[in-house]
Write an enzyme that holds these catalytic residues in place. Structure first.
Site, PDB file in Angstrom:
ATOM      1  N   GLU A  55      62.631  94.889   5.814  1.00 22.08           N
ATOM      2  CA  GLU A  55      63.096  94.392   4.500  1.00 22.08           C
ATOM      3  C   GLU A  55      62.302  93.171   4.068  1.00 22.08           C
ATOM      4  O   GLU A  55      62.045  92.975   2.889  1.00 22.08           O
ATOM      5  CB  GLU A  55      64.590  94.054   4.568  1.00 22.08           C
ATOM      6  N   GLU A  56      61.926  92.353   5.042  1.00 19.44           N
ATOM      7  CA  GLU A  56      61.297  91.066   4.702  1.00 19.44           C
ATOM      8  C   GLU A  56      59.858  91.214   4.205  1.00 19.44           C
ATOM      9  O   GLU A  56      59.291  90.260   3.676  1.00 19.44           O
ATOM     10  CB  GLU A  56      61.330  90.117   5.919  1.00 19.44           C
ATOM     11  N   ASP A  96      70.244  85.498   7.715  1.00 17.83           N
ATOM     12  CA  ASP A  96      69.482  86.564   7.040  1.00 17.83           C
ATOM     13  C   ASP A  96      68.864  87.499   8.068  1.00 17.83           C
ATOM     14  O   ASP A  96      67.794  87.219   8.586  1.00 17.83           O
ATOM     15  CB  ASP A  96      68.420  85.916   6.153  1.00 17.83           C
TER      16      ASP A  96
HETATM   17 ZN   LIG Z   1      67.543  89.410   4.037  1.00 15.81          ZN
END
Ligand SMILES: [Zn+2]
Length: 398
Positions: free
Chosen positions: A169-170, A137
């Site tokens: 994004e996180e 990820d």
């Molecule tokens: Zn991700």
């Protein structure tokens, strides 16, 4: 000017080696009978190299500068034009393309930030397993997308596809939100990379986050009637939420809406009536909208709120970012297993009428964990699948 163009200087040696690599690619690709064939050795080597470098550079959200800088120079060495979009000081989204313009019909995107803590890169040659923070990820997706596009270059028309790698994004998607507000144009299709176990995702749940904050009045624990216990009030509120979550909207496609009580804190010591308490929640919506669920939460807490206010305390609900309903995603491509997922992505943060696809190597079950890892063959499969997705989405635009 929203876009700042950073001229990344390349040494003569780097240029020469880049040309060599490029030549290797075109020779290898010439041997392929179809663009979706198994990648050859040169491509695999490059994939391993790129994946390793991305993981080796720590890029926990807010600290994406170094990995972005390295990735920009890598892409430039592969003849991409790279625009660096400053989201906040020392934090850049990268937009890369090989033709004259970034206004391409198809955009391929993923994120370069990771969750904490950093775990170093490890690769076992025997098992083919690569581990390390971001291996799944989403640096697995980033590497596979780039290699896919590079190995397709000979057969794509110019200015067909651009790459976008975002920060943040996180932690709520500030990178993609910024890109969305300043995007060069509207795309026909966008392919997003997140761990999906090599399956094509037909949709993901929506999201709503909130905090219940209770203010009471401190007192000696021997004389609790002199105070207002924020912990007691929060316990009542939590009970209401446990009841409410049995009745949240559901759907055939996504199952039940779930509500996680992720963090609870309150008070200062056993012998003090708690003055303040709070609890943080994440709701994953299987149906309905954030507005509907917000309404349900507010009305479930109404009684508790009125009672604590009568006693001179307060109960407030603080909503996280605006939230979003379940996100339906296009999955009209043959030859893929199809699933729905329960995690959030940057997809709702990129506004527009484009078709959306979501695919990536590795499993969400190991993402964010201390044993984040995937098999090299999953990465190789992802290169083939991203090539297929790019070609199919381009074909659909015709
Ligand atoms: Zn991700």
């Amino acid at each position: 000017m929203l876009w700042s163009y950073l001229a990344l200087t390349l040494g003569i040696a780097a240029l020469a080696s880049a040309k060599q690599t490029r030549l290797q690619f075109s020779q290898s690709e010439a041997l392929l009978t179809s663009p979706s064939d198994v990648p050859l050795a040169a491509t695999s080597k490059e994939l391993l190299y790129l994946h390793r470098h991305l993981i080796e550079i720590e890029s926990i959200t807010e600290n994406e500068y170094e990995v972005g800088k390295w990735l920009a120079s890598y892409l430039e060495s592969k003849n991409f034009t790279v625009e660096m979009q400053e989201v906040s000081p020392k934090r850049f989204n990268l937009l890369a393309y090989t033709g004259k313009t970034s206004k391409t019909p198809v955009l391929v995107s993923s994120h370069i930030d990771t969750v904490p803590p950093f775990w170093p890169y490890k690769h076992n040659h025997t098992s083919g397993i690569t581990s390390g923070r971001g291996s799944v990820d989403a640096k697995g997706s980033v590497a596979a997308q780039i290699i896919a596009l590079i190995s397709l270059q000979e057969e794509l028309p110019p200015s067909a596809v651009s790459l976008l790698f975002v920060v943040g994004e996180e932690t709520g998607g500030d990178g993609m939100r910024y890109f969305s507000a300043n995007a060069p144009h509207s795309y026909d299709a966008v392919i997003f990379g997140e761990p999906t176990e090599g399956k094509l995702v037909c949709g993901h749940k929506g999201m709503l986050s909130f905090t219940i904050k209770v203010q009471g009045k401190a007192a000696h624990s021997g004389y609790p009637w002199l105070g207002v216990s924020a912990n007691d009030v929060l316990a009542e509120a939590l009970e209401k939420m446990l009841k409410l979550r049995q009745h949240l909207p559901w759907s055939e496609k996504y199952g039940n809406t779930t509500m996680n009580i992720g963090r609870v804190e309150g008070g200062v010591a056993a012998n003090v009536v708690a003055e303040a308490a709070k609890a943080q929640f994440a709701v994953r919506l299987a149906a309905g909208t954030p507005t509907v669920v917000k309404g349900m939460i507010v009305s479930a807490l109404q009684g508790v709120k009125a009672r604590v206010e009568e006693l001179g305390g307060s109960l407030e609900i603080e909503w996280g970012s605006e939230g979003y309903p379940p996100v339906d995603i296009n999955c009209d491509v043959k030859g893929f297993d199809k699933i729905t997922v329960n995690y959030g992505t940057d997809i709702p943060n990129l506004k527009g009428t484009h078709k959306r696809y979501l695919y990536g190597p590795g499993s969400i079950f190991v993402a964010h964990s201390d044993h984040e890892a995937l098999k090299f063959e999953e990465l190789e499969r992802a290169v083939i699948d991203f090539k297929k997705l790019i070609l199919v989405t381009l074909e659909k635009q015709k």
